[in-house]
Design a protein around this motif. Structure first.
Motif, PDB file in Angstrom:
ATOM      1  N   GLU A 136      -3.410  -8.688  12.206  1.00  0.00           N
ATOM      2  CA  GLU A 136      -2.934  -7.832  11.130  1.00  0.00           C
ATOM      3  C   GLU A 136      -2.017  -6.753  11.687  1.00  0.00           C
ATOM      4  O   GLU A 136      -2.037  -6.447  12.878  1.00  0.00           O
ATOM      5  CB  GLU A 136      -4.111  -7.197  10.386  1.00  0.00           C
TER       6      GLU A 136
ATOM      7  N   THR B  61       3.127  -1.470   4.076  1.00  0.00           N
ATOM      8  CA  THR B  61       2.765  -2.830   3.695  1.00  0.00           C
ATOM      9  C   THR B  61       1.822  -3.412   4.740  1.00  0.00           C
ATOM     10  O   THR B  61       2.143  -3.442   5.925  1.00  0.00           O
ATOM     11  CB  THR B  61       4.022  -3.711   3.577  1.00  0.00           C
ATOM     12  N   LYS B  62       0.656  -3.872   4.301  1.00  0.00           N
ATOM     13  CA  LYS B  62      -0.325  -4.488   5.197  1.00  0.00           C
ATOM     14  C   LYS B  62       0.001  -5.975   5.304  1.00  0.00           C
ATOM     15  O   LYS B  62       0.089  -6.679   4.301  1.00  0.00           O
ATOM     16  CB  LYS B  62      -1.725  -4.300   4.616  1.00  0.00           C
TER      17      LYS B  62
ATOM     18  N   ARG C  24       0.859  -1.183   0.000  1.00  0.00           N
ATOM     19  CA  ARG C  24       0.000   0.000   0.000  1.00  0.00           C
ATOM     20  C   ARG C  24       0.892   1.228   0.000  1.00  0.00           C
ATOM     21  O   ARG C  24       2.065   1.164   0.367  1.00  0.00           O
ATOM     22  CB  ARG C  24      -0.921   0.025   1.230  1.00  0.00           C
TER      23      ARG C  24
ATOM     24  N   VAL D 108       0.504  -3.100  10.125  1.00  0.00           N
ATOM     25  CA  VAL D 108       0.970  -2.262   9.017  1.00  0.00           C
ATOM     26  C   VAL D 108       2.457  -2.002   9.222  1.00  0.00           C
ATOM     27  O   VAL D 108       2.867  -1.510  10.276  1.00  0.00           O
ATOM     28  CB  VAL D 108       0.192  -0.932   8.943  1.00  0.00           C
TER      29      VAL D 108
ATOM     30  N   GLU E   1      -1.287  -9.554   6.986  1.00  0.00           N
ATOM     31  CA  GLU E   1      -2.460 -10.182   7.576  1.00  0.00           C
ATOM     32  C   GLU E   1      -2.177 -11.666   7.820  1.00  0.00           C
ATOM     33  O   GLU E   1      -1.495 -12.312   7.026  1.00  0.00           O
ATOM     34  CB  GLU E   1      -3.674 -10.034   6.653  1.00  0.00           C
TER      35      GLU E   1
END
Length: 208
Positions: A139, A126-127, A122, A141, A129
């Motif tokens: 989750e 970076t996400k 993103r 970030v 999960e």
């Protein structure tokens, strides 16, 4: 004539020595960790994992380059051996594209049972999960993953506890009160149409 024969023998001995060093490098035992025995997974072994039809593999010394085709459908590279109930998986990876998704999976005995760590790029970070059979468990970030840099990823399962780590720092920690037994490790990727995903893997280690 004797000098020539000696030279040939010397060349053969040196070649065998180099081959022996390379072979030993593939099977050398890495240090134990948290009471687990460590096993290094060589690049040659990774090449023999089961791969999706749309993935291309290229070995370069101790690194494995994995490239998706232009379809953007994604693909997996799956190990052939099942892990025990408790394990640690650790490896270094490098993204070859800035907008591709990367997955680390533990595939259960049925297609519906699995653990999945998903990295989504993103603009703001970076996400990451973590899923259990499609259900989101945790989750986080992270700072954006930079293409052309190596990062160390590890997934630790000890009892009901799971820890996802990047570069030695824990980013997700969850507890599964009914953990899935064992499973086969897999790495995957998904790019976009005409923008294929690519990654490099090295230093793959299993602790079990």
């Amino acid at each position: 004539m004797r000098t020539f024969i000696k030279l040939v023998i010397a060349v053969i001995v040196i070649a065998l020595g180099i081959f022996g060093i390379q072979k030993y490098a593939d099977v050398v035992i890495c240090p134990d960790y948290k009471g687990f025995k460590c096993r290094k997974v060589s690049t040659s072994t990774l090449q023999k994992w089961t791969k999706s039809a749309n993935l291309l593999l290229e070995k370069n010394n101790n690194q494995l380059y994995i490239q998706e085709d232009l379809s953007g459908y994604g693909g997996d590279l799956t190990g052939r051996e099942e892990l025990p109930s408790d394990y640690i998986i650790r490896f270094d990876f490098q993204s070859m594209s800035g907008d591709a998704e990367f997955m680390i999976k533990i595939l259960g005995r049925s297609g519906a049972e699995n653990y999945l760590t998903l990295m989504k790029p993103r603009e703001r970070g970076t996400k990451m999960e973590f899923y259990r059979s499609g259900v989101l468990f945790g989750e986080a970030v992270l700072t954006p993953l930079e293409p052309d840099l190596f990062y160390q990823f590890s997934l630790e399962k000890i009892g009901a506890s799971f820890s996802v780590n990047m570069d030695g720092s824990e980013v997700i920690h969850v507890v599964d009160t009914d953990p899935l037994p064992g499973g086969k490790p897999a790495v995957g990727m998904k790019g976009k149409e005409n923008k294929p995903a690519g990654m490099i893997i090295k230093n793959m280690q299993f602790y079990q």
